[in-house]
Design a protein around this motif. Sequence first.
Motif, mmCIF file in Angstrom:
data_model
loop_
_atom_site.group_PDB
_atom_site.id
_atom_site.type_symbol
_atom_site.label_atom_id
_atom_site.label_comp_id
_atom_site.label_asym_id
_atom_site.label_seq_id
_atom_site.Cartn_x
_atom_site.Cartn_y
_atom_site.Cartn_z
ATOM 1 N N ASP A 27 0.834 -1.204 0.000
ATOM 2 C CA ASP A 27 0.000 0.000 0.000
ATOM 3 C C ASP A 27 0.868 1.253 0.000
ATOM 4 O O ASP A 27 0.601 2.218 -0.729
ATOM 5 C CB ASP A 27 -0.914 0.021 1.231
ATOM 6 C CG ASP A 27 -1.857 -1.163 1.303
ATOM 7 O OD1 ASP A 27 -2.263 -1.672 0.240
ATOM 8 O OD2 ASP A 27 -2.170 -1.587 2.430
ATOM 9 N N ALA A 28 1.912 1.243 0.827
ATOM 10 C CA ALA A 28 2.809 2.397 0.917
ATOM 11 C C ALA A 28 3.537 2.626 -0.400
ATOM 12 O O ALA A 28 3.680 3.765 -0.852
ATOM 13 C CB ALA A 28 3.813 2.198 2.043
ATOM 14 N N PHE B 236 3.264 5.903 -2.618
ATOM 15 C CA PHE B 236 4.529 6.603 -2.858
ATOM 16 C C PHE B 236 4.736 6.839 -4.353
ATOM 17 O O PHE B 236 5.067 7.946 -4.782
ATOM 18 C CB PHE B 236 5.656 5.780 -2.247
ATOM 19 C CG PHE B 236 7.016 6.419 -2.242
ATOM 20 C CD1 PHE B 236 7.193 7.782 -2.380
ATOM 21 C CD2 PHE B 236 8.141 5.633 -2.065
ATOM 22 C CE1 PHE B 236 8.454 8.347 -2.348
ATOM 23 C CE2 PHE B 236 9.409 6.182 -2.030
ATOM 24 C CZ PHE B 236 9.561 7.546 -2.182
ATOM 25 N N ARG B 237 4.525 5.803 -5.149
ATOM 26 C CA ARG B 237 4.695 5.939 -6.599
ATOM 27 C C ARG B 237 3.706 6.933 -7.192
ATOM 28 O O ARG B 237 4.053 7.734 -8.060
ATOM 29 C CB ARG B 237 4.555 4.578 -7.272
ATOM 30 C CG ARG B 237 5.771 3.711 -7.105
ATOM 31 C CD ARG B 237 5.630 2.413 -7.855
ATOM 32 N NE ARG B 237 6.877 1.682 -7.835
ATOM 33 C CZ ARG B 237 6.976 0.381 -7.993
ATOM 34 N NH1 ARG B 237 5.896 -0.351 -8.184
ATOM 35 N NH2 ARG B 237 8.154 -0.200 -7.961
ATOM 36 N N LEU C 107 11.113 16.321 -1.052
ATOM 37 C CA LEU C 107 11.619 16.196 0.320
ATOM 38 C C LEU C 107 10.463 15.991 1.294
ATOM 39 O O LEU C 107 10.534 15.151 2.198
ATOM 40 C CB LEU C 107 12.398 17.453 0.726
ATOM 41 C CG LEU C 107 13.877 17.473 0.418
ATOM 42 C CD1 LEU C 107 14.470 18.842 0.731
ATOM 43 C CD2 LEU C 107 14.615 16.403 1.175
ATOM 44 N N HIS C 108 9.403 16.747 1.089
ATOM 45 C CA HIS C 108 8.215 16.620 1.943
ATOM 46 C C HIS C 108 7.656 15.196 1.856
ATOM 47 O O HIS C 108 7.314 14.592 2.867
ATOM 48 C CB HIS C 108 7.173 17.654 1.498
ATOM 49 C CG HIS C 108 5.944 17.690 2.322
ATOM 50 N ND1 HIS C 108 5.936 18.094 3.637
ATOM 51 C CD2 HIS C 108 4.660 17.367 2.028
ATOM 52 C CE1 HIS C 108 4.716 18.015 4.115
ATOM 53 N NE2 HIS C 108 3.910 17.565 3.151
ATOM 54 N N LEU C 109 7.582 14.668 0.641
ATOM 55 C CA LEU C 109 7.081 13.303 0.429
ATOM 56 C C LEU C 109 7.988 12.274 1.097
ATOM 57 O O LEU C 109 7.516 11.373 1.798
ATOM 58 C CB LEU C 109 6.952 13.018 -1.067
ATOM 59 C CG LEU C 109 6.560 11.596 -1.475
ATOM 60 C CD1 LEU C 109 5.208 11.217 -0.898
ATOM 61 C CD2 LEU C 109 6.542 11.476 -2.991
ATOM 62 N N LEU C 110 9.289 12.404 0.909
ATOM 63 C CA LEU C 110 10.232 11.443 1.490
ATOM 64 C C LEU C 110 10.196 11.458 3.015
ATOM 65 O O LEU C 110 10.354 10.417 3.656
ATOM 66 C CB LEU C 110 11.652 11.715 0.993
ATOM 67 C CG LEU C 110 11.935 11.358 -0.459
ATOM 68 C CD1 LEU C 110 13.300 11.888 -0.890
ATOM 69 C CD2 LEU C 110 11.841 9.872 -0.683
ATOM 70 N N LYS C 111 9.984 12.624 3.585
ATOM 71 C CA LYS C 111 9.908 12.698 5.046
ATOM 72 C C LYS C 111 8.663 12.011 5.581
ATOM 73 O O LYS C 111 8.688 11.437 6.665
ATOM 74 C CB LYS C 111 9.927 14.167 5.501
ATOM 75 C CG LYS C 111 11.300 14.770 5.475
ATOM 76 C CD LYS C 111 11.376 16.224 5.892
ATOM 77 C CE LYS C 111 10.240 16.773 6.642
ATOM 78 N NZ LYS C 111 10.303 18.208 6.896
ATOM 79 N N LEU C 112 7.570 12.054 4.831
ATOM 80 C CA LEU C 112 6.297 11.530 5.335
ATOM 81 C C LEU C 112 6.041 10.057 5.034
ATOM 82 O O LEU C 112 5.351 9.385 5.803
ATOM 83 C CB LEU C 112 5.135 12.347 4.764
ATOM 84 C CG LEU C 112 5.010 13.781 5.246
ATOM 85 C CD1 LEU C 112 3.818 14.453 4.581
ATOM 86 C CD2 LEU C 112 4.877 13.851 6.752
#
Length: 188
Positions: free
Chosen positions: A78-79, A83-84, A108-113
Amino acid sequence: MLLKDHKDLKAAITAIPPKEKDKLLLRLIAKDKVLTEHLHFKLLEGEADLDDRRTALAEEIDDSISALLKIKKSTSKDALAAFRKLNGRVNHHYKVTKDPNTEVELRLHLLKLVPLDYKESVFSPMAKFNERLKTYFLRTTLALYKKYTRLHEDLQYDLKDEFNAVLIKLEEQQLTRAAREIGLPEEI
């Protein structure tokens, strides 16, 4: 067929009357959705619209990740799917705006969350998705690092702490060795 290889075609196109050239140009633009959006952004929108687009996409990232985290038994599959999808939305934002600064900020915002802490058993069918998620995370981080190094020094300084937070996330997930092998720094 590349236009640069056919100089006679290039000369013929420049010789077309402006009215006919405009019709052809509009027909060509209508065939490409991203090009149409890019031209709309470039010709009709301004700096405030760029900020609105960035804010809307950041909210979409927040909403998608929070929805993922609310699922009781969410999996790495699911993640990875979320993510994709969100990474694709950031790519689309860049294709439309051609703004590397907001692209780096959003990624960066996406990678942090995005969550990475799935503990599926090695014998679970979901274990392969856990590895894929971590590999995708590493590759996305490496691509982002390369873009980050090309930004202006002031913006690099502003985003330094956020990027270091992503690098710490890699360390927490025991991905430090893999990160060094692909060329990511320990700290910025």
